[in-house]
Design an enzyme around this catalytic site. Structure first.
Site, PDB file in Angstrom:
ATOM      1  N   ASP A   1       0.752  -1.046  -0.101  1.00 47.30           N
ATOM      2  CA  ASP A   1      -0.242  -0.090   0.061  1.00 47.30           C
ATOM      3  C   ASP A   1       0.922   1.343   0.120  1.00 47.30           C
ATOM      4  O   ASP A   1       2.103   1.345   0.631  1.00 47.30           O
ATOM      5  CB  ASP A   1      -0.790   0.065   1.148  1.00 47.30           C
TER       6      ASP A   1
ATOM      7  N   HIS B   1       2.508   3.436  -8.934  1.00 47.21           N
ATOM      8  CA  HIS B   1       2.256   1.988  -9.145  1.00 47.21           C
ATOM      9  C   HIS B   1       3.634   1.414  -9.945  1.00 47.21           C
ATOM     10  O   HIS B   1       3.996   0.364  -9.466  1.00 47.21           O
ATOM     11  CB  HIS B   1       1.110   1.655  -9.932  1.00 47.21           C
TER      12      HIS B   1
ATOM     13  N   LEU C   1      10.703 -20.375  -4.696  1.00 48.51           N
ATOM     14  CA  LEU C   1       9.832 -19.572  -4.041  1.00 48.51           C
ATOM     15  C   LEU C   1       8.391 -19.536  -4.905  1.00 48.51           C
ATOM     16  O   LEU C   1       8.687 -19.493  -6.178  1.00 48.51           O
ATOM     17  CB  LEU C   1      10.328 -18.133  -3.967  1.00 48.51           C
TER      18      LEU C   1
HETATM   19  C1  IPE Z   1      -5.501  -2.722  -0.259  1.00 48.71           C
HETATM   20  O1  IPE Z   1      -5.189  -1.397  -0.579  1.00 48.71           O
HETATM   21  C2  IPE Z   1      -5.531  -3.299  -1.714  1.00 48.71           C
HETATM   22  C3  IPE Z   1      -4.158  -3.609  -2.195  1.00 48.71           C
HETATM   23  C4  IPE Z   1      -2.911  -3.112  -1.686  1.00 48.71           C
HETATM   24  C5  IPE Z   1      -4.333  -4.161  -3.555  1.00 48.71           C
HETATM   25  P1  IPE Z   1      -6.160  -0.270  -0.653  1.00 48.71           P
HETATM   26  O2  IPE Z   1      -5.463   1.045  -0.732  1.00 48.71           O
HETATM   27  O3  IPE Z   1      -7.121  -0.422  -1.632  1.00 48.71           O
HETATM   28  O4  IPE Z   1      -7.025  -0.260   0.697  1.00 48.71           O
HETATM   29  P2  IPE Z   1      -7.815   0.690   1.532  1.00 48.71           P
HETATM   30  O5  IPE Z   1      -9.021   0.751   0.718  1.00 48.71           O
HETATM   31  O6  IPE Z   1      -7.297   2.149   1.598  1.00 48.71           O
HETATM   32  O7  IPE Z   1      -8.244  -0.009   2.826  1.00 48.71           O
HETATM   33  C1  IPE Z   2      -1.339   0.402  -3.359  1.00 47.44           C
HETATM   34  O1  IPE Z   2      -1.355   1.809  -3.254  1.00 47.44           O
HETATM   35  C2  IPE Z   2      -1.592  -0.288  -4.756  1.00 47.44           C
HETATM   36  C3  IPE Z   2      -3.154  -0.681  -4.943  1.00 47.44           C
HETATM   37  C4  IPE Z   2      -4.085  -0.809  -4.182  1.00 47.44           C
HETATM   38  C5  IPE Z   2      -3.332  -1.403  -6.524  1.00 47.44           C
HETATM   39  P1  IPE Z   2      -2.490   2.722  -3.278  1.00 47.44           P
HETATM   40  O2  IPE Z   2      -3.139   2.968  -4.734  1.00 47.44           O
HETATM   41  O3  IPE Z   2      -3.464   2.347  -2.683  1.00 47.44           O
HETATM   42  O4  IPE Z   2      -1.834   3.825  -3.034  1.00 47.44           O
HETATM   43  P2  IPE Z   2      -2.488   4.953  -1.713  1.00 47.44           P
HETATM   44  O5  IPE Z   2      -3.087   4.033  -0.413  1.00 47.44           O
HETATM   45  O6  IPE Z   2      -3.334   5.644  -2.445  1.00 47.44           O
HETATM   46  O7  IPE Z   2      -1.404   5.968  -1.283  1.00 47.44           O
HETATM   47 MG    MG Z   3      -4.082   2.525  -0.743  1.00 48.50          MG
END
Ligand code: IPE
Ligand code: IPE
Ligand code: MG
Length: 246
Positions: free
Chosen positions: A21, A38, A132
């Site tokens: 995240d 990303h 792995l």
């Molecule tokens: C959780 O991250 C899903 C992934 C890392 C793929 P999100 O950024 O979507 O989670 P929330 O919605 O903030 O909890």
């Molecule tokens: C996690 O990073 C990746 C996915 C959920 C695909 P985010 O896109 O959720 O990044 P933040 O949480 O908005 O910073």
């Molecule tokens: Mg996120």
């Protein structure tokens, strides 16, 4: 002594699960579009997988795209799917070189056809690799998986293949998409958020949870070692008392 040297190799988790995240915030902090975050998350994936393979972790599950992530702006969803295709295409040879087997869990049929094809080919090509197993959770949510399992078990009961009183945890395990993997001993979430976000709800029942403020694109092998060291200092009691464990 380096962090890596401090690891107790006898006490490594067999399976580490990661909620990757913070990509969006990482990009925003640099004045860039979210997709830039990303794209930069890919090198953290590579570094984490390589470090796990090197030290002897057997399974690594990465939460890459949740059921809920389909509700993001269309542009971001499309860009993520494109990134998935191009990354798999580019990195399959690295997986082969590192002897890493790729697998996927989630509602894969919901992914664009191109993603399914690319993913299927990489899974097939790497299926003989043994160092792995890297499992991508794509269009995945734990509730989706559990509903599927419940439906399967209900059907078996209806068809008289299983008596309701015989439904147990082993049977639920068997019908989840994670049936071939041990439950993760350690779950890491980056970006400072302290929630599960519909990830492996059943399988994480007794996992050790580790939260770090680092944003995913900044996560590196030292952060992984730090998380494992933290895990190795914990006492896992599984409901028992400390005295019973001694
Ligand atoms: C959780 O991250 C899903 C992934 C890392 C793929 P999100 O950024 O979507 O989670 P929330 O919605 O903030 O909890
Ligand atoms: C996690 O990073 C990746 C996915 C959920 C695909 P985010 O896109 O959720 O990044 P933040 O949480 O908005 O910073
Ligand atoms: Mg996120």
């Amino acid at each position: 002594m380096s962090l890596k040297d401090q690891l107790n190799i006898q006490k490594l988790p067999k399976h580490i699960a990661v909620i990757m995240d913070g990509n969006g915030r990482w990009a925003k902090g640099k004045g860039k579009f979210r997709i830039f975050g990303h794209q930069n998350g890919v090198k953290a994936v590579k570094e984490t997988a390589e470090a796990c393979a090197e030290i002897g972790v057997q399974y690594l599950t990465l939460y890459a795209f949740s059921t809920e992530n389909w509700s993001r702006p269309k542009d971001e969803v499309n860009a993520l799917m494109e990134l998935l295709v191009s990354t798999i295409r580019k990195e399959t040879k690295t997986l082969m070189k590192n002897n890493i087997r790729l697998e996927a869990i989630g509602d894969i049929n919901d992914l664009p056809a191109k993603c399914q094809r690319e993913l299927g080919e990489a899974i097939d090509e790497t299926k003989g690799n043994t160092r792995l197993t890297m499992i991508l959770a794509l269009s995945y949510s734990a509730k989706w998986d559990m509903i599927n399992a419940i439906k399967h078990i209900a059907l078996e009961a209806k068809e008289g293949k299983v008596a309701i009183e015989n439904i147990d945890t082993a049977m639920v395990d068997k019908f989840l998409s994670t049936k071939d993997y041990p439950h993760p001993e350690l779950m890491i979430r980056t970006s400072g958020e302290q929630r599960i976000s519909n990830f492996l709800l059943w399988e994480l029942a007794y996992s050790e949870l580790y939260f770090t403020p680092k944003l995913w694109p900044d996560f590196n092998r030292e952060d992984l070692y730090q998380a494992i060291l933290d895990y190795q200092q914990r006492e896992r009691r599984f409901g028992k008392t400390s005295e019973q464990l001694a």
